[in-house]
Structure formats: C-alpha cells, structure tokens
Design a protein around this motif. Structure first.
Motif, PDB file in Angstrom:
ATOM      1  N   ARG A  91      -5.757  19.375 -69.244  1.00 36.31           N
ATOM      2  CA  ARG A  91      -5.689  20.570 -68.422  1.00 36.31           C
ATOM      3  C   ARG A  91      -6.787  20.525 -67.350  1.00 36.31           C
ATOM      4  O   ARG A  91      -6.570  20.890 -66.200  1.00 36.31           O
ATOM      5  N   THR A  92      -7.998  20.075 -67.745  1.00 35.41           N
ATOM      6  CA  THR A  92      -9.101  20.001 -66.788  1.00 35.41           C
ATOM      7  C   THR A  92      -8.769  19.034 -65.654  1.00 35.41           C
ATOM      8  O   THR A  92      -9.026  19.326 -64.485  1.00 35.41           O
ATOM      9  N   VAL A  93      -8.179  17.893 -66.009  1.00 37.72           N
ATOM     10  CA  VAL A  93      -7.841  16.910 -64.982  1.00 37.72           C
ATOM     11  C   VAL A  93      -6.825  17.488 -64.003  1.00 37.72           C
ATOM     12  O   VAL A  93      -6.932  17.329 -62.788  1.00 37.72           O
ATOM     13  N   ARG A  94      -5.833  18.213 -64.536  1.00 35.12           N
ATOM     14  CA  ARG A  94      -4.855  18.856 -63.649  1.00 35.12           C
ATOM     15  C   ARG A  94      -5.542  19.856 -62.727  1.00 35.12           C
ATOM     16  O   ARG A  94      -5.221  19.958 -61.547  1.00 35.12           O
ATOM     17  N   GLU A  95      -6.510  20.573 -63.296  1.00 36.57           N
ATOM     18  CA  GLU A  95      -7.228  21.562 -62.491  1.00 36.57           C
ATOM     19  C   GLU A  95      -8.023  20.871 -61.377  1.00 36.57           C
ATOM     20  O   GLU A  95      -8.017  21.307 -60.228  1.00 36.57           O
ATOM     21  N   ILE A  96      -8.712  19.770 -61.731  1.00 31.90           N
ATOM     22  CA  ILE A  96      -9.492  19.046 -60.728  1.00 31.90           C
ATOM     23  C   ILE A  96      -8.581  18.625 -59.566  1.00 31.90           C
ATOM     24  O   ILE A  96      -8.896  18.816 -58.402  1.00 31.90           O
ATOM     25  N   LYS A  97      -7.421  18.096 -59.929  1.00 28.74           N
ATOM     26  CA  LYS A  97      -6.480  17.634 -58.903  1.00 28.74           C
ATOM     27  C   LYS A  97      -6.061  18.793 -57.990  1.00 28.74           C
ATOM     28  O   LYS A  97      -6.087  18.688 -56.768  1.00 28.74           O
ATOM     29  N   GLN A  98      -5.725  19.926 -58.612  1.00 28.48           N
ATOM     30  CA  GLN A  98      -5.293  21.087 -57.825  1.00 28.48           C
ATOM     31  C   GLN A  98      -6.401  21.582 -56.898  1.00 28.48           C
ATOM     32  O   GLN A  98      -6.156  21.889 -55.728  1.00 28.48           O
ATOM     33  N   VAL A  99      -7.619  21.652 -57.449  1.00 29.47           N
ATOM     34  CA  VAL A  99      -8.722  22.205 -56.656  1.00 29.47           C
ATOM     35  C   VAL A  99      -9.028  21.282 -55.468  1.00 29.47           C
ATOM     36  O   VAL A  99      -9.203  21.745 -54.337  1.00 29.47           O
ATOM     37  N   VAL A 100      -9.055  19.964 -55.712  1.00 32.78           N
ATOM     38  CA  VAL A 100      -9.312  19.021 -54.618  1.00 32.78           C
ATOM     39  C   VAL A 100      -8.238  19.177 -53.543  1.00 32.78           C
ATOM     40  O   VAL A 100      -8.533  19.277 -52.348  1.00 32.78           O
ATOM     41  N   GLU A 101      -6.985  19.225 -53.957  1.00 33.87           N
ATOM     42  CA  GLU A 101      -5.892  19.294 -52.980  1.00 33.87           C
ATOM     43  C   GLU A 101      -5.909  20.607 -52.210  1.00 33.87           C
ATOM     44  O   GLU A 101      -5.662  20.635 -51.011  1.00 33.87           O
ATOM     45  N   ARG A 102      -6.229  21.687 -52.915  1.00 36.71           N
ATOM     46  CA  ARG A 102      -6.264  22.985 -52.249  1.00 36.71           C
ATOM     47  C   ARG A 102      -7.428  23.055 -51.261  1.00 36.71           C
ATOM     48  O   ARG A 102      -7.280  23.468 -50.132  1.00 36.71           O
ATOM     49  N   GLU A 103      -8.619  22.612 -51.700  1.00 35.05           N
ATOM     50  CA  GLU A 103      -9.793  22.767 -50.847  1.00 35.05           C
ATOM     51  C   GLU A 103      -9.840  21.763 -49.703  1.00 35.05           C
ATOM     52  O   GLU A 103     -10.336  22.065 -48.627  1.00 35.05           O
ATOM     53  N   LEU A 104      -9.347  20.542 -49.941  1.00 37.36           N
ATOM     54  CA  LEU A 104      -9.374  19.536 -48.873  1.00 37.36           C
ATOM     55  C   LEU A 104      -8.113  19.569 -48.017  1.00 37.36           C
ATOM     56  O   LEU A 104      -8.126  19.155 -46.874  1.00 37.36           O
ATOM     57  N   GLY A 105      -7.023  20.047 -48.609  1.00 40.56           N
ATOM     58  CA  GLY A 105      -5.753  19.999 -47.891  1.00 40.56           C
ATOM     59  C   GLY A 105      -5.148  18.607 -47.874  1.00 40.56           C
ATOM     60  O   GLY A 105      -4.315  18.298 -47.033  1.00 40.56           O
ATOM     61  N   LEU A 106      -5.597  17.731 -48.765  1.00 41.50           N
ATOM     62  CA  LEU A 106      -5.110  16.346 -48.823  1.00 41.50           C
ATOM     63  C   LEU A 106      -4.552  16.056 -50.209  1.00 41.50           C
ATOM     64  O   LEU A 106      -5.084  16.545 -51.205  1.00 41.50           O
ATOM     65  N   ALA A 107      -3.508  15.241 -50.260  1.00 43.55           N
ATOM     66  CA  ALA A 107      -2.924  14.892 -51.560  1.00 43.55           C
ATOM     67  C   ALA A 107      -3.749  13.780 -52.216  1.00 43.55           C
ATOM     68  O   ALA A 107      -4.231  12.876 -51.542  1.00 43.55           O
ATOM     69  N   VAL A 108      -3.914  13.874 -53.532  1.00 45.98           N
ATOM     70  CA  VAL A 108      -4.632  12.829 -54.260  1.00 45.98           C
ATOM     71  C   VAL A 108      -3.775  12.319 -55.421  1.00 45.98           C
ATOM     72  O   VAL A 108      -2.892  13.014 -55.905  1.00 45.98           O
ATOM     73  N   SER A 109      -4.077  11.095 -55.827  1.00 46.84           N
ATOM     74  CA  SER A 109      -3.448  10.537 -57.020  1.00 46.84           C
ATOM     75  C   SER A 109      -4.519  10.383 -58.081  1.00 46.84           C
ATOM     76  O   SER A 109      -5.655  10.036 -57.773  1.00 46.84           O
ATOM     77  N   VAL A 110      -4.125  10.650 -59.320  1.00 45.24           N
ATOM     78  CA  VAL A 110      -5.117  10.679 -60.390  1.00 45.24           C
ATOM     79  C   VAL A 110      -4.643   9.855 -61.581  1.00 45.24           C
ATOM     80  O   VAL A 110      -3.486   9.951 -61.996  1.00 45.24           O
ATOM     81  N   GLY A 111      -5.540   9.030 -62.109  1.00 50.28           N
ATOM     82  CA  GLY A 111      -5.255   8.258 -63.307  1.00 50.28           C
ATOM     83  C   GLY A 111      -6.281   8.574 -64.381  1.00 50.28           C
ATOM     84  O   GLY A 111      -7.460   8.757 -64.082  1.00 50.28           O
ATOM     85  N   VAL A 112      -5.829   8.669 -65.621  1.00 49.60           N
ATOM     86  CA  VAL A 112      -6.733   8.991 -66.724  1.00 49.60           C
ATOM     87  C   VAL A 112      -6.579   7.940 -67.816  1.00 49.60           C
ATOM     88  O   VAL A 112      -5.455   7.552 -68.157  1.00 49.60           O
ATOM     89  N   GLY A 113      -7.712   7.492 -68.354  1.00 54.55           N
ATOM     90  CA  GLY A 113      -7.659   6.508 -69.425  1.00 54.55           C
ATOM     91  C   GLY A 113      -8.994   6.420 -70.131  1.00 54.55           C
ATOM     92  O   GLY A 113      -9.938   7.129 -69.778  1.00 54.55           O
ATOM     93  N   PRO A 114      -9.105   5.542 -71.137  1.00 51.40           N
ATOM     94  CA  PRO A 114     -10.348   5.432 -71.896  1.00 51.40           C
ATOM     95  C   PRO A 114     -11.413   4.588 -71.194  1.00 51.40           C
ATOM     96  O   PRO A 114     -12.529   4.485 -71.688  1.00 51.40           O
ATOM     97  N   ASN A 115     -11.096   3.959 -70.065  1.00 49.29           N
ATOM     98  CA  ASN A 115     -12.104   3.203 -69.313  1.00 49.29           C
ATOM     99  C   ASN A 115     -11.677   3.074 -67.853  1.00 49.29           C
ATOM    100  O   ASN A 115     -10.594   3.527 -67.465  1.00 49.29           O
ATOM    101  N   LYS A 116     -12.562   2.456 -67.065  1.00 50.46           N
ATOM    102  CA  LYS A 116     -12.343   2.397 -65.618  1.00 50.46           C
ATOM    103  C   LYS A 116     -11.091   1.591 -65.265  1.00 50.46           C
ATOM    104  O   LYS A 116     -10.312   1.986 -64.398  1.00 50.46           O
ATOM    105  N   THR A 117     -10.919   0.445 -65.926  1.00 47.77           N
ATOM    106  CA  THR A 117      -9.764  -0.400 -65.610  1.00 47.77           C
ATOM    107  C   THR A 117      -8.461   0.346 -65.846  1.00 47.77           C
ATOM    108  O   THR A 117      -7.585   0.380 -64.974  1.00 47.77           O
ATOM    109  N   LEU A 118      -8.330   0.948 -67.010  1.00 45.31           N
ATOM    110  CA  LEU A 118      -7.075   1.645 -67.330  1.00 45.31           C
ATOM    111  C   LEU A 118      -6.871   2.869 -66.439  1.00 45.31           C
ATOM    112  O   LEU A 118      -5.750   3.150 -66.013  1.00 45.31           O
TER     113      LEU A 118
END
Ligand SMILES: [Mg+2]
Length: 407
Positions: free
Chosen positions: A123-150
C-alpha cells in the motif's frame, strides 16, 4: 535475516515527459529531446510515441530524423530537468532516509527499516507512486523486490506507468523467462557469447556452473551467476550524512551580559538550522558549548526523541542548556557555540509528533528571502538586538567567527 523491501522507481521518458508538461501541444506526438534534427549529437530521450518509430536514447539525431521526420525535436533544458529531479528525490525522502539516487530520474528506496511505520509495504509503495505522479505531473514506473537487482528488473516489466512487485517465493518464476541482457552484468560482448551458447533467457543461465561463468567472464561471471538467481545483498548507496554541524562565535572582547549572549546564541542557531535545512538534516542531539574568560570550556547536550531541524525548537533547547551552564558563573565568556549531531537525512517519520508543515514552510520562505537579499535581510527579534550591537561595535572591529561542517 528478514526479507528486505527495496523499491526501484523510474520516471518514464523523463526529459520528453517534462517537455510535454511544459508544452501540452507536444502530448501524444513523437518527442525527441537532445537537439535539432540537423545538429550533431544524439537523442537523450525519446517519448513513447517516438519509440514506436524505433527511436531510442543514444541514437544520432540525424538517424532519428530519418525515421521520423515529423517528430518534434527539442534541445532541452538541463536546469529544468534538474529542478524536477530535486523535487523527485525530495518527495521520495519523505518515506525513508534509506534512499539511493541512481540518476536524475531513477532512485532506490529501502523501506525495510521503516517496517513499523507502514502497515503494508504494497500500500505504501502505491501511495509513493501516486504522490510522485500527482506532485510532479509525470508518470513513473515502480518495481518492488527483496534487492536492487530484482526491484530494477521488476520496473522493466512495469514500464510504462505501472507497478510490479516480485512476491516472496516467486523470484525464480519471475526471472526464468526474462531476456538475459536485462541483467546489469551482461553487456554486448557477453551477449554475443551467450547467443553462441544458445542462452537467451535468465532461466537458461541456471544450467551453467559457477566455475564456467568465472572462467568466461572473471569476476563479472560471479556477478552474473548470483544475479541470475536473484541473489543481491548490495546495500543502497546513500549520500554521506555528516557527523555533526556546528556554529560558534569567539568574541574579540569577553561578554557577560546574558541578553546579549542569548542574542548571539539565537544568531548561531539560525545559521545552524539554515545549514541543516540546506542538507535536509535533522538532529537527535543539540549541544551548547561555552568558553569562559579563564579558557575553561564546558558543554551541555540534550538527546531528543524526535530529531529536529526547526530554528525555534533548537533555539529553545539551546537557550535552556546555555542558562544551565552560564547562570552560576561569575566569569564572562569568550566563546559560545551550538552543535547538532547524530544527524539523519530526510524528514523523519515520527510516531509521536506530527511534523509542523507551517514551521517548515516558514523556514524555506526565510531561506528564500535570505538567498536573494543576504542573511541580514531577515532577522529575528532577538537577533535584531545583536544587529544594533554590531552596528554600534563595528567601528571597534567586532568580529564574528563561525565554525563549519565536520564530516
Ligand atoms: Mg527513466
């Protein structure tokens, strides 16, 4: 060790998206940022619409023009992109101090340490995505995993504009069918070799012994072996946080009048908090130091449950510490100093005290005015008194000496 929660977040077609935001007539058109068609040089970003014509970043502008003569070619403005980039990392830093800024439009967040603050990472990750897109006006892509590579591989799947989370236990299934060139360790040379070996997908790599990869690619082969299995324990590379920030004044003549000394202290706290705000730092420890006319030096410190940055609060604490130190003294002072230490970067997420947005906005407004008209253009009532003393004493060579940032 418990599973880490690493988030990779990337602005889609960053430069082109900013240009579309600034000039809405560009929306839906093939936009190429980097230069005009007849100019030398390469495209730095192509909008998704331009990518349909086969244009990609790094392609010579002339070639891009051949592929898409009706494309909108723009030189671009780096300073504007930088301003967007700063807002991007500012927004992200609200969610965790563990942040790695990978480039202008790309960052990693490690939410693991913040687990107690967030009921659900998803839920937090979804919120981060929404807030970034709303405040910047730019679309972002988000990946979540147990480490940087994934996390980064997940972003690839999320593009454009999506969110992809690699669930626990699904790492292998996720990796199996991805093209090998998506792994950071596999460059063009390695790709040629793997093609000859008939290895195209990450799952195909699993059959190769570690020793084989090592003999083919050396140390990089080790990295490929681990990455292909989704193993990556690299920590985030966060910007260094200084150990402490301090400001102090040595008087040319010893001072004894408390009102005047407190005015100095207010001035020092003001300078100190300016430095904290500039570097987005918050202090867990506030310390006041005095040196008496006999050169004896004493200090008092206070440990704070919620770290602070605000001038008003830091001065209030410093004032109390100063009075504790000075009130019993029969000596005058030759130096007073204030220090903030045990620093953290980024607005701390406190469970105890909601932060004062008003204070923060006041701080940045004051910084703005001072940045334009000089520090002395705005003074607190307490400092005002100091200013009068300065102008009065100026002819006698009254000097302020200030200490600086210690790394
Ligand atoms: Mg990007």
């Amino acid at each position: 060790m418990s599973r880490r929660c690493i988030v990779h977040i990337d602005i889609d077609a960053f430069f082109a998206a900013v240009e579309e935001l600034l000039d809405p007539s560009l929306k839906g058109k093939p936009v190429i940022v980097g230069g005009l068609p007849h100019e030398r040089g390469v495209a730095s970003t192509a909008s998704y619409e331009a990518r349909k014509y086969g244009i990609h970043s790094g392609m010579p502008l002339r070639k891009a023009y051949q592929l898409c003569p009706h494309g909108r070619f723009i030189r671009g403005n780096y300073q504007v992109y930088q301003a967007f980039s700063r807002s991007f990392s500012e927004i992200l830093s609200r969610y965790t101090p563990d942040m790695e800024v990978a480039s202008l439009d790309e960052a990693y967040l490690d939410l693991t340490r913040c687990r107690p603050l967030y009921a659900s990472f998803s839920r937090t990750v979804r919120e981060i995505k929404q807030v970034v897109e709303r405040e910047l006006g730019l679309a972002v892509s988000v990946g979540v995993g147990p480490n940087k590579t994934l996390a980064k591989l997940a972003t690839n799947l999320a593009k454009p504009g999506g969110l992809f989370e690699v669930q626990p236990g699904e790492e292998e299934a996720f990796l199996k069918d991805l093209r090998i060139e998506l792994l950071p360790g596999i460059g063009p040379k390695a790709q040629v070799i793997f093609r000859m070996l008939n290895i195209h997908k990450i799952g195909d790599l699993w059959g190769l012994p570690r020793a084989t990869l090592r003999s083919l690619f050396g140390l990089n082969g080790e990295a490929i072996y681990l990455q292909a299995r989704g193993i990556d324990s690299r920590p985030l590379v966060t910007a260094a946080v200084p150990k402490s920030v301090s400001r102090e004044t040595t008087f040319l003549e010893d001072l004894w009048e408390q009102r005047l000394l407190l005015a100095h202290l207010a001035y020092l706290c003001d300078r100190l908090t300016l430095a904290l705000r500039k570097d987005r730092l918050f202090a867990h420890i506030v310390e006041v130091k005095v040196r008496y006319s006999d050169f004896k030096t004493e200090g008092r410190r206070r440990l704070l449950i919620s770290p602070l940055q605000e001038m008003g609060e830091i001065f209030r604490i410093s004032r109390e510490l100063f009075i504790e130190l000075f009130s019993g003294s029969r000596l005058s002072l030759r130096l007073v100093g204030v220090k903030a230490s045990d620093l953290v970067r980024g607005r701390p997420l406190s469970l105890f005290e909601p932060y004062s947005e008003r204070q923060e906005r006041l701080g940045s407004a004051v910084d703005h005015v001072r940045g334009k008209y000089g520090f002395g253009s705005l003074l607190t009532v307490r400092e005002r008194m100091l200013d009068e003393v300065y102008s009065f004493e100026r002819n006698r060579g009254f000097v302020l000496k200030t200490a600086s940032l210690t790394k």
